[in-house]
Write a protein that holds these residues in place. Structure first.
Motif, PDB file in Angstrom:
ATOM      1  N   ALA A 180       0.834  -1.208   0.000  1.00 49.33           N
ATOM      2  CA  ALA A 180       0.000   0.000   0.000  1.00 49.33           C
ATOM      3  C   ALA A 180       0.867   1.256   0.000  1.00 49.33           C
ATOM      4  CB  ALA A 180      -0.931  -0.005   1.190  1.00 49.33           C
ATOM      5  N   ARG A 181       1.975   1.200   0.712  1.00 46.13           N
ATOM      6  CA  ARG A 181       2.862   2.363   0.735  1.00 46.13           C
ATOM      7  C   ARG A 181       3.408   2.668  -0.643  1.00 46.13           C
ATOM      8  NH1 ARG A 181       6.256   1.182   6.215  1.00 46.13           N
ATOM      9  NH2 ARG A 181       4.661   1.933   7.658  1.00 46.13           N
TER      10      ARG A 181
ATOM     11  N   LYS B   8       1.968   2.051  -3.509  1.00 46.63           N
ATOM     12  CA  LYS B   8       0.901   2.623  -4.325  1.00 46.63           C
ATOM     13  C   LYS B   8       0.611   4.061  -3.915  1.00 46.63           C
ATOM     14  CE  LYS B   8      -1.220  -1.718  -5.616  1.00 46.63           C
ATOM     15  NZ  LYS B   8      -2.437  -2.518  -5.630  1.00 46.63           N
ATOM     16  N   LYS B   9       0.673   4.338  -2.619  1.00 43.35           N
ATOM     17  CA  LYS B   9       0.465   5.709  -2.146  1.00 43.35           C
ATOM     18  C   LYS B   9       1.593   6.608  -2.645  1.00 43.35           C
ATOM     19  CE  LYS B   9      -2.161   4.609   1.986  1.00 43.35           C
ATOM     20  NZ  LYS B   9      -2.185   4.613   3.447  1.00 43.35           N
TER      21      LYS B   9
ATOM     22  N   LYS C 173       1.358   9.939  -5.093  1.00 42.03           N
ATOM     23  CA  LYS C 173       1.968  11.242  -4.786  1.00 42.03           C
ATOM     24  C   LYS C 173       2.913  11.671  -5.909  1.00 42.03           C
ATOM     25  CE  LYS C 173       0.497  12.431  -0.665  1.00 42.03           C
ATOM     26  NZ  LYS C 173      -0.244  13.655  -0.448  1.00 42.03           N
TER      27      LYS C 173
ATOM     28  N   ARG D  50      -6.008   7.519  -7.649  1.00 37.93           N
ATOM     29  CA  ARG D  50      -5.247   6.416  -7.047  1.00 37.93           C
ATOM     30  C   ARG D  50      -5.143   6.608  -5.536  1.00 37.93           C
ATOM     31  NH1 ARG D  50      -1.788   3.017  -9.653  1.00 37.93           N
ATOM     32  NH2 ARG D  50      -1.607   4.456 -11.394  1.00 37.93           N
ATOM     33  N   GLN D  51      -4.907   7.841  -5.114  1.00 40.23           N
ATOM     34  CA  GLN D  51      -4.778   8.122  -3.689  1.00 40.23           C
ATOM     35  C   GLN D  51      -6.116   7.891  -2.976  1.00 40.23           C
ATOM     36  OE1 GLN D  51      -3.754  12.165  -2.614  1.00 40.23           O
ATOM     37  NE2 GLN D  51      -2.578  11.424  -0.871  1.00 40.23           N
TER      38      GLN D  51
ATOM     39  N   GLU E 285      -6.675   4.181  -2.496  1.00 45.04           N
ATOM     40  CA  GLU E 285      -5.854   3.620  -1.427  1.00 45.04           C
ATOM     41  C   GLU E 285      -6.384   4.021  -0.051  1.00 45.04           C
ATOM     42  OE1 GLU E 285      -3.510   1.299  -1.725  1.00 45.04           O
ATOM     43  OE2 GLU E 285      -3.992   1.342  -3.853  1.00 45.04           O
ATOM     44  N   LYS E 286      -6.875   5.249   0.072  1.00 39.35           N
ATOM     45  CA  LYS E 286      -7.434   5.684   1.352  1.00 39.35           C
ATOM     46  C   LYS E 286      -8.694   4.885   1.683  1.00 39.35           C
ATOM     47  CE  LYS E 286      -5.667  10.369   1.668  1.00 39.35           C
ATOM     48  NZ  LYS E 286      -6.017  11.800   1.728  1.00 39.35           N
TER      49      LYS E 286
ATOM     50  N   ASP F 222      -7.728   1.514   2.908  1.00 39.25           N
ATOM     51  CA  ASP F 222      -7.251   1.586   4.293  1.00 39.25           C
ATOM     52  C   ASP F 222      -8.409   1.704   5.264  1.00 39.25           C
ATOM     53  OD1 ASP F 222      -4.610   1.409   3.551  1.00 39.25           O
ATOM     54  OD2 ASP F 222      -4.209   3.561   3.736  1.00 39.25           O
TER      55      ASP F 222
END
Length: 57
Positions: free
Chosen positions: A2-3, A5-6, A10, A45-46, A49-50, A53
């Motif tokens: 996940a990191r 992809k985050k 960014k 994308r962000q 991912e959020k 989570d």
């Protein structure tokens, strides 16, 4: 995972902002539009991912 992809999200946002700024500076509308599209892609994308989570915890 996940990191990664985050971080990619960014990076896309930053790349898009830079491309948009350069496009505006040189008067290239296509480059400006491409920059905005890359930012939108990074934003999407962000957000994805959020959301993942949120449901994970």
């Amino acid at each position: 995972m996940a990191r990664e992809k985050k971080a990619k999200a960014k990076m896309e946002q930053a790349k898009g902002k830079a491309k948009e700024a350069v496009g505006r500076a040189v008067g290239n509308e296509r480059m400006t539009a491409e920059g905005k599209m890359e930012q939108a892609k990074g934003d999407a994308r962000q957000s994805k991912e959020k959301a993942k989570d949120t449901f994970k915890h």
